[in-house]
Design an enzyme around this catalytic site. Structure first.
Site, PDB file in Angstrom:
ATOM      1  N   THR A 144     -19.093   6.617   2.185  1.00 47.24           N
ATOM      2  CA  THR A 144     -20.421   6.670   2.800  1.00 47.24           C
ATOM      3  C   THR A 144     -20.966   5.269   3.038  1.00 47.24           C
ATOM      4  O   THR A 144     -21.871   5.075   3.842  1.00 47.24           O
ATOM      5  CB  THR A 144     -21.375   7.467   1.873  1.00 47.24           C
ATOM      6  OG1 THR A 144     -20.737   8.702   1.549  1.00 47.24           O
ATOM      7  CG2 THR A 144     -22.703   7.761   2.534  1.00 47.24           C
ATOM      8  N   GLU A 153       0.841  -1.194   0.000  1.00 47.40           N
ATOM      9  CA  GLU A 153       0.000   0.000   0.000  1.00 47.40           C
ATOM     10  C   GLU A 153       0.880   1.248   0.000  1.00 47.40           C
ATOM     11  O   GLU A 153       1.754   1.384   0.854  1.00 47.40           O
ATOM     12  CB  GLU A 153      -0.926  -0.027   1.233  1.00 47.40           C
ATOM     13  CG  GLU A 153      -1.622   1.283   1.543  1.00 47.40           C
ATOM     14  CD  GLU A 153      -2.434   1.841   0.380  1.00 47.40           C
ATOM     15  OE1 GLU A 153      -3.300   1.133  -0.173  1.00 47.40           O
ATOM     16  OE2 GLU A 153      -2.192   3.018   0.009  1.00 47.40           O
ATOM     17  N   VAL A 190       4.380   0.395  -5.264  1.00 52.68           N
ATOM     18  CA  VAL A 190       4.809  -0.492  -6.345  1.00 52.68           C
ATOM     19  C   VAL A 190       5.044   0.367  -7.576  1.00 52.68           C
ATOM     20  O   VAL A 190       4.151   1.104  -8.011  1.00 52.68           O
ATOM     21  CB  VAL A 190       3.781  -1.613  -6.609  1.00 52.68           C
ATOM     22  CG1 VAL A 190       4.176  -2.426  -7.834  1.00 52.68           C
ATOM     23  CG2 VAL A 190       3.691  -2.518  -5.382  1.00 52.68           C
ATOM     24  N   HIS A 233     -16.596   7.933  -8.242  1.00 51.52           N
ATOM     25  CA  HIS A 233     -16.887   6.595  -8.766  1.00 51.52           C
ATOM     26  C   HIS A 233     -16.319   6.497 -10.183  1.00 51.52           C
ATOM     27  O   HIS A 233     -16.998   6.854 -11.140  1.00 51.52           O
ATOM     28  CB  HIS A 233     -18.406   6.358  -8.797  1.00 51.52           C
ATOM     29  CG  HIS A 233     -19.056   6.456  -7.443  1.00 51.52           C
ATOM     30  ND1 HIS A 233     -20.410   6.658  -7.290  1.00 51.52           N
ATOM     31  CD2 HIS A 233     -18.549   6.349  -6.201  1.00 51.52           C
ATOM     32  CE1 HIS A 233     -20.702   6.692  -5.993  1.00 51.52           C
ATOM     33  NE2 HIS A 233     -19.591   6.507  -5.307  1.00 51.52           N
ATOM     34  N   ASN A 252      -3.925   5.628   1.575  1.00 46.96           N
ATOM     35  CA  ASN A 252      -3.841   5.177   2.975  1.00 46.96           C
ATOM     36  C   ASN A 252      -4.246   3.715   3.010  1.00 46.96           C
ATOM     37  O   ASN A 252      -4.916   3.231   2.078  1.00 46.96           O
ATOM     38  CB  ASN A 252      -4.819   5.989   3.842  1.00 46.96           C
ATOM     39  CG  ASN A 252      -6.238   5.984   3.297  1.00 46.96           C
ATOM     40  OD1 ASN A 252      -6.586   6.794   2.428  1.00 46.96           O
ATOM     41  ND2 ASN A 252      -7.061   5.054   3.757  1.00 46.96           N
ATOM     42  N   ALA A 268     -22.647   3.308   0.895  1.00 51.55           N
ATOM     43  CA  ALA A 268     -23.859   2.911   0.162  1.00 51.55           C
ATOM     44  C   ALA A 268     -23.515   1.763  -0.784  1.00 51.55           C
ATOM     45  O   ALA A 268     -22.566   1.867  -1.564  1.00 51.55           O
ATOM     46  CB  ALA A 268     -24.417   4.095  -0.618  1.00 51.55           C
ATOM     47  N   SER A 310      -7.449   8.581  -2.634  1.00 45.62           N
ATOM     48  CA  SER A 310      -7.026   8.461  -1.245  1.00 45.62           C
ATOM     49  C   SER A 310      -5.787   7.587  -1.225  1.00 45.62           C
ATOM     50  O   SER A 310      -5.722   6.599  -1.957  1.00 45.62           O
ATOM     51  CB  SER A 310      -8.108   7.790  -0.385  1.00 45.62           C
ATOM     52  OG  SER A 310      -9.258   8.587  -0.300  1.00 45.62           O
ATOM     53  N   ASN A 368     -13.002  -0.688  -9.313  1.00 45.89           N
ATOM     54  CA  ASN A 368     -14.085  -0.161 -10.149  1.00 45.89           C
ATOM     55  C   ASN A 368     -13.676  -0.015 -11.610  1.00 45.89           C
ATOM     56  O   ASN A 368     -14.526  -0.027 -12.499  1.00 45.89           O
ATOM     57  CB  ASN A 368     -14.548   1.197  -9.618  1.00 45.89           C
ATOM     58  CG  ASN A 368     -14.995   1.119  -8.159  1.00 45.89           C
ATOM     59  OD1 ASN A 368     -15.413   0.066  -7.712  1.00 45.89           O
ATOM     60  ND2 ASN A 368     -14.880   2.215  -7.436  1.00 45.89           N
ATOM     61  N   THR A 388     -18.793   0.257  -5.480  1.00 42.25           N
ATOM     62  CA  THR A 388     -17.864  -0.579  -4.705  1.00 42.25           C
ATOM     63  C   THR A 388     -18.350  -2.014  -4.558  1.00 42.25           C
ATOM     64  O   THR A 388     -17.561  -2.955  -4.664  1.00 42.25           O
ATOM     65  CB  THR A 388     -17.607   0.057  -3.324  1.00 42.25           C
ATOM     66  OG1 THR A 388     -17.266   1.430  -3.530  1.00 42.25           O
ATOM     67  CG2 THR A 388     -16.484  -0.640  -2.587  1.00 42.25           C
TER      68      THR A 388
END
Ligand code: FAD
Length: 511
Positions: free
Chosen positions: A130, A41, A235, A440, A121, A132, A119, A474, A486
């Site tokens: 969220t 990561e 990576v 998305h 992390n 959903a 993001s 995605n 997701t």
């Protein structure tokens, strides 16, 4: 810092620790416990257990620190500023825990993706999301996958999805019944207004625990002695030998040292932009790589619920986030109405209003549209310029078609009708968010049944012509979904992970 104990070789190297990468680690831990796994990561560990959602961090100060640490190396984040203030650039909105693409997000004469964000992390965007998790419907579904329902059920298990957690919120019934009256006409059973399935669980004492990648990893991965997670490990290359994957080159971001790790299988789960970036950097450049990029154009509106008394009972939750008052409602996508609606309480009114506001009575409506796919909508990579991580710089090409404009105007009409059914709309018109704000992103690593130049990978996620190399997330979704992606991304990762487990189980593992 001393050198880290990177292994010399593993069975499976996974790049990215968001829900897609975590799915591979979990399924492999369950089905191939003998297999050695390393997860790399780029970003730091910001929560405990690793990958958990920042909303589960009780202290506001600690939560904001975790959000800041997720925002990569490039973002010009103002220091010491008020959080709400910093997220309020309307032209290029940025959500806490994410950072924008600094350059290359728009080409002259094109719409571009001003809201394009990432993001970095452990847990990826799902430490901030969220939660959903609606199922795709109609043309959102991937017609060539016969087992899609079973894969979605498995994805719901991994993400701990439930439509019940907030369904009994004090104002939820009222919101749903008004939306149903306005929007359910002509909708098939199952595609009517309903509580949104959410990746959250409720504790016995009424708290909400939001699912992040930690839930997907599960104890099965955490207790797997053969699975290791390396944070701050970028990576920089996928290594190949002939038409087969052979490993990865990793830069330890704590020391700057690079290491090569041999692997029989490599899974690139590095999001829909950085996944293709890594393949490009590695000289793996199928024709469809980075193309068919689609984000979900988003229309938002807000409304003050009418007819709710100030005797409305407060939500029983002790959660500091107040989504518990009016719940989250779902207006499913249909082919006739090619958008997906998410109706949820807003923490604060987006426009000033006079008088006392009953808690939970300001409700936001977000309509996400399905994009008209074009091969020309793409992320292009530079041969000679690099980004802050030392990987090829991105240039986004993105335009809207006439059909997109039609969908957007139908979505505007629909959101206005929905808002009127709920009460007094706030503001004259719904707002069209800058492209990319949906977060998305799909299509850039798309899956297909034949290697015909319109797909990067086969239905298991294996990249055409590179044995052992899988792509996930995605970007693999080939349909322009309007619903939050997701759950679908995780479902497709389940299929790929099972495929690897099966082939590992029929051969021997690296000891
Ligand atoms: P990510 O979660 O983005 O993880 C990818 C990881 O790969 C990152 O941590 C990144 O640092 C790492 N990486 C990239 N390149 C490299 C490299 N070269 N080496 C090592 N690591 C690398 N989705 C929904 O479905 N429903 C929602 O309600 C929803 N709400 C959202 C709200 C917010 C505020 C945000 C930020 C997102 C939301 N999303 C939502 C989107 C959702 O979080 C993503 O769809 C999901 O996290 C994607 O999972 P992923 O594993 O494919 O990628």
């Amino acid at each position: 810092p001393s050198a880290r104990p990177y292994p010399a070789r593993v069975d499976v190297a996974i790049i990215g620790s968001g829900p897609a990468g975590a799915t591979y680690a979990r399924i492999l831990s369950e089905l191939s416990p003998e297999a050695s796994i390393a997860i790399f990561e780029a970003g730091p560990t910001i929560s405990d257990p690793p990958g958990s959602h920042v909303k589960n961090i009780a202290s506001v100060e600690d939560r904001e620190a975790a959000q800041r640490r997720s925002e990569g190396k490039v973002s010009a984040v103002p220091t010491g500023g008020d959080l709400a203030e910093y997220a309020r650039d309307v032209a290029r909105p940025v959500r806490p825990g994410t950072f924008l693409l600094d350059d290359g997000w728009q080409q002259p004469g094109e719409a571009g993706l001003p809201g394009l964000a990432f993001s970095s992390n452990v847990g990826g965007m799902a430490a901030h999301w969220t939660g959903a998790c609606p199922r795709p419907g109609g043309s959102e579904r991937i017609a060539f996958l016969p087992d899609m329902n079973e894969l979605l059920t498995e994805a719901e298990r991994l993400l701990s999805v439930s439509a019940e957690a907030l369904a009994d919120a004090p104002l939820a019934d009222l919101v749903r019944s008004r939306l149903s009256a306005a929007l359910d006409g002509g909708r098939a059973p199952g595609r009517q207004v309903q509580p949104m399935p959410l990746a959250v669980r409720r504790t016995d004492d009424g708290r909400f625990i939001w699912s992040g990648a930690d839930v997907v990893f599960g104890d099965e991965t955490r207790n797997n002695p053969r699975a290791q997670l390396f944070d701050e490990s970028v990576v920089v290359r996928v290594l190949t030998a002939g038409n087969e994957v052979s490993g990865v080159r990793v830069r330890d971001d704590k020391t700057g040292d690079e290491h090569e790790i041999a692997a029989r299988y490599v899974v690139v789960a590095a999001d829909a932009l950085r996944g293709p970036q890594l393949l490009f950097a590695s000289g793996i450049r199928p024709e469809a790589l980075g193309r068919y990029l689609n984000d979900q154009p988003q229309i938002v509106h807000a409304v003050r619920l009418t007819g709710v008394g100030d005797d409305t009972p407060a939500a029983s939750s002790r959660d500091t986030t107040i989504t518990a008052q009016s719940g989250v409602s779902w207006v499913p996508f249909t082919d006739e109405q090619p958008f997906h609606g998410q109706v949820m309480q807003l923490d604060a009114s987006p426009v000033p209003i006079s008088g006392d506001v009953i808690p939970g009575s300001i409700v936001g409506l977000g309509w996400f549209c399905a994009k008209d796919l074009q091969a020309s909508d793409r992320v292009e990579f530079s041969e000679d310029t690099t980004d802050a991580y030392g990987l090829p710089a991105m240039n986004i090409h993105y335009t809207f078609t006439e059909r997109d404009e039609q969908t957007l105007s139908a979505a505007r009409e629909s959101v206005v009708a929905a808002a009127r059914s709920l009460g007094e709309p706030l503001g004259e018109e719904p707002l069209t968010f800058p492209a990319g704000a949906s977060l998305h992103y799909q299509g850039t690593l798309r899956m297909g049944t034949t290697n015909d130049g319109t797909a990067v990978c086969d239905p298991t996620g294996q990249v055409w012509d590179v044995r052992g190399l899988f792509v996930a997330g995605n970007g693999v979704i080939p349909t322009p979904t309007a619903c939050n992606p997701t759950l679908t991304g995780v479902a497709l990762a389940v299929a790929g992970a099972r495929h690897i487990a099966e082939s590992i189980n029929t051969t021997s593992t690296e000891k």
